[in-house]
Enzyme design. Structure first.
Site, mmCIF file in Angstrom:
data_model
loop_
_atom_site.group_PDB
_atom_site.id
_atom_site.type_symbol
_atom_site.label_atom_id
_atom_site.label_comp_id
_atom_site.label_asym_id
_atom_site.label_seq_id
_atom_site.Cartn_x
_atom_site.Cartn_y
_atom_site.Cartn_z
ATOM 1 N N ASP A 170 0.841 -1.197 0.000
ATOM 2 C CA ASP A 170 0.000 0.000 0.000
ATOM 3 C C ASP A 170 0.875 1.245 0.000
ATOM 4 O OD1 ASP A 170 -2.607 1.526 0.499
ATOM 5 O OD2 ASP A 170 -1.330 2.181 2.169
ATOM 6 N N TYR A 185 2.822 10.158 0.314
ATOM 7 C CA TYR A 185 4.017 9.654 0.989
ATOM 8 C C TYR A 185 5.272 10.160 0.269
ATOM 9 C CZ TYR A 185 0.619 6.426 3.046
ATOM 10 O OH TYR A 185 -0.463 5.885 3.676
ATOM 11 N N LYS A 199 -3.768 5.731 -3.369
ATOM 12 C CA LYS A 199 -4.856 6.558 -2.837
ATOM 13 C C LYS A 199 -5.149 7.738 -3.742
ATOM 14 C CE LYS A 199 -3.675 5.048 1.804
ATOM 15 N NZ LYS A 199 -2.327 4.472 1.564
ATOM 16 N N ILE A 230 3.569 3.077 20.725
ATOM 17 C CA ILE A 230 3.553 2.763 22.156
ATOM 18 C C ILE A 230 3.273 1.282 22.432
ATOM 19 C CG2 ILE A 230 1.112 3.338 22.525
ATOM 20 C CD1 ILE A 230 2.118 4.612 25.234
ATOM 21 N N LEU A 231 2.546 0.613 21.552
ATOM 22 C CA LEU A 231 2.293 -0.816 21.765
ATOM 23 C C LEU A 231 3.488 -1.676 21.344
ATOM 24 C CD1 LEU A 231 -1.457 -1.253 20.767
ATOM 25 C CD2 LEU A 231 -0.460 -1.105 23.050
#
Length: 339
Positions: A51, A56, A82, A238-239
Site C-alpha cells: 500500500d 508519501y 490513494k 507505544i504498543l
C-alpha cells in the site's frame, strides 16, 4: 502467507501487508537503496500486498514501490494507492514541512471530485511506472483532517461525483476494489450510509488499545460486506515500545492515562511470556472481517523483527485480559500525519 478476500470481490490479499509511508521519508530520509532493501525483506517474508499513496514523500513512496514491483511477477502482487490529493510541482526547497524528509518537489491540493480522482489515478500510473492498480482508497476524508465545515464540502464533492469515478474504474476492470483510507470512524459511517464500498484501510481505530471502531463501524461493515485493512496496530509506537519515556500515541507524546493503560497491558503480556507487540500485531487478524494487517517501516531489520511477532499464534483466551485497559474513543492529534 495465507490470503483473505477483499469485501465481496474476488481479490485476495496477504494477511500481512506493507505500508509505504516510511519509504516516503516520514520523519527520516529513506534513500532508494534502503527502500529496496526493506521492500525485498517484505517480499522475502511472504508479503504480497503493498500500500502506498501520492502523499508519501509527495510522490517518492510511489516511485520506490513501483520500481520494486516492476521486477516482480505481475500475478503475485497486489497494489493499492490513494486518491484525494493532487500533486503539483513547486520550486526546489519550497516544499512545506509535512514531516517528510527529502520529499520530491511537489505540494498537494485536495480534490475528491470525479475529475480529481481520475487525474490522480493517471498521475499515480506515471509515478509508479506500472500499468495496474488493484485498490484505490479515498485518502483522508473526514473532520480530523479538514475540520467539520471544510469536510462537508469535500464529502459532498466525493458523494456527488467522486464515487462515480471509482465505480466506473471498477466496472471497467481498471481496479478491482475501492474504499476509504482514513484514521477516523465517523467519516466511514457517513460514506457507508450513502454508498457501497469494498474496504476501509483504517489506521489506529481497531487495535489492542483503541477499539473505537467496534461499537458501530464493525457491525455496519459486517452487514454491508465491507472488509477492513487495519493499519497503525502499534498506535504510533507505544504498543511496540511499551510506556517508556518519549513513547508516542496517535503521533503525539502519550499522556498519563495512555501510559498507565499500556503499562497494565504490558504486565498482562509479560505474565504470558510474550512482548506486548505480539498481541498488538495479532489482535485484529483474529476477526474474519479483517482482510490484512498493515505494517510499515523503512528498515529491513524492523520488518523482520515485526514478522517474528506473528509466530507462535497467541491463544484467544489471553486477549480478553486486555479488554479492561482499552481506550474506546480517544481524540486524534490535530497535527497527526495520516496513513
Amino acid at each position: 502467507m495465507k490470503t483473505r478476500r477483499i469485501g465481496q470481490t474476488g481479490l485476495e490479499v496477504s494477511e500481512v501487508s506493507f505500508g509505504a509511508a516510511a519509504l516516503g521519508g516520514l520523519y527520516r530520509a529513506c534513500p532508494r537503496e534502503q527502500a529496496m532493501e526493506t521492500l525485498s525483506a517484505a517480499w522475502d517474508a511472504g508479503i504480497r500486498y503493498f500500500d502506498v499513496a501520492p502523499w508519501y514523500g509527495l510522490g517518492l513512496g510511489e516511485r520506490h514501490v513501483g520500481d520494486f514491483l516492476r521486477g516482480k511477477p505481475e500475478t503475485e502482487w497486489v497494489l493499492s494507492t490513494k486518491v484525494g490529493r493532487l500533486l503539483r510541482p513547486v520550486p526546489t526547497g519550497t516544499v512545506p514541512d509535512y514531516s517528510y524528509v527529502d520529499p520530491l518537489s511537489f505540494d498537494a491540493d485536495y480534490d475528491y471530485s470525479y475529475d480529481g480522482i481520475m487525474r490522480s489515478v493517471e498521475f499515480s500510473y506515471a509515478r509508479l511506472g506500472l500499468n495496474r492498480i488493484d485498490i484505490l482508497y479515498v485518502h483522508d476524508l473526514g473532520g480530523y483532517t479538514h475540520g467539520a465545515e471544510r469536510n462537508a464540502v469535500h464529502l459532498r464533492h466525493f458523494l456527488d461525483s467522486g464515487i462515480r469515478a471509482l465505480e466506473e474504474l471498477k466496472s471497467s476492470g481498471a481496479i478491482k476494489a475501492f474504499g476509504l483510507g482514513v484514521n477516523e470512524v465517523p467519516v466511514c459511517i457517513d460514506v457507508m450510509t450513502n454508498a457501497d464500498i469494498d474496504c476501509i484501510l483504517l489506521a489506529g481505530r481497531y487495535t489492542l488499545l483503541d477499539r473505537t471502531a467496534v461499537a458501530e463501524l464493525l457491525p455496519l461493515c459486517r452487514r454491508k460486506g465491507t472488509s477492513l485493512v487495519v493499519g497503525g496496530v502499534f498506535n504510533s509506537g507505544i504498543l511496540a515500545t511499551g510506556p517508556v519515556p518519549g513513547s508516542h500515541f496517535d503521533y503525539m507524546p502519550a499522556n498519563d492515562d495512555v501510559l498507565a493503560k499500556v503499562g497494565q497491558m504490558e504486565a498482562v503480556a509479560s505474565k504470558h511470556g510474550v512482548p506486548l507487540a505480539a498481541p498488538a500485531l495479532q489482535f485484529a487478524l483474529r476477526d474474519p472481517l479483517v482482510s490484512s494487517v498493515l505494517i510499515g517501516t523503512a528498515r529491513a531489520s524492523s520488518l523482520e523483527r515485526n514478522m517474528k511477532l506473528l509466530s507462535p499464534a497467541i491463544a484467544d483466551s489471553i486477549f480478553p485480559e486486555f479488554d479492561n485497559f482499552t481506550l474506546v474513543a480517544p481524540p486524534l492529534g490535530a497535527e497527526a500525519v495520516r496513513v
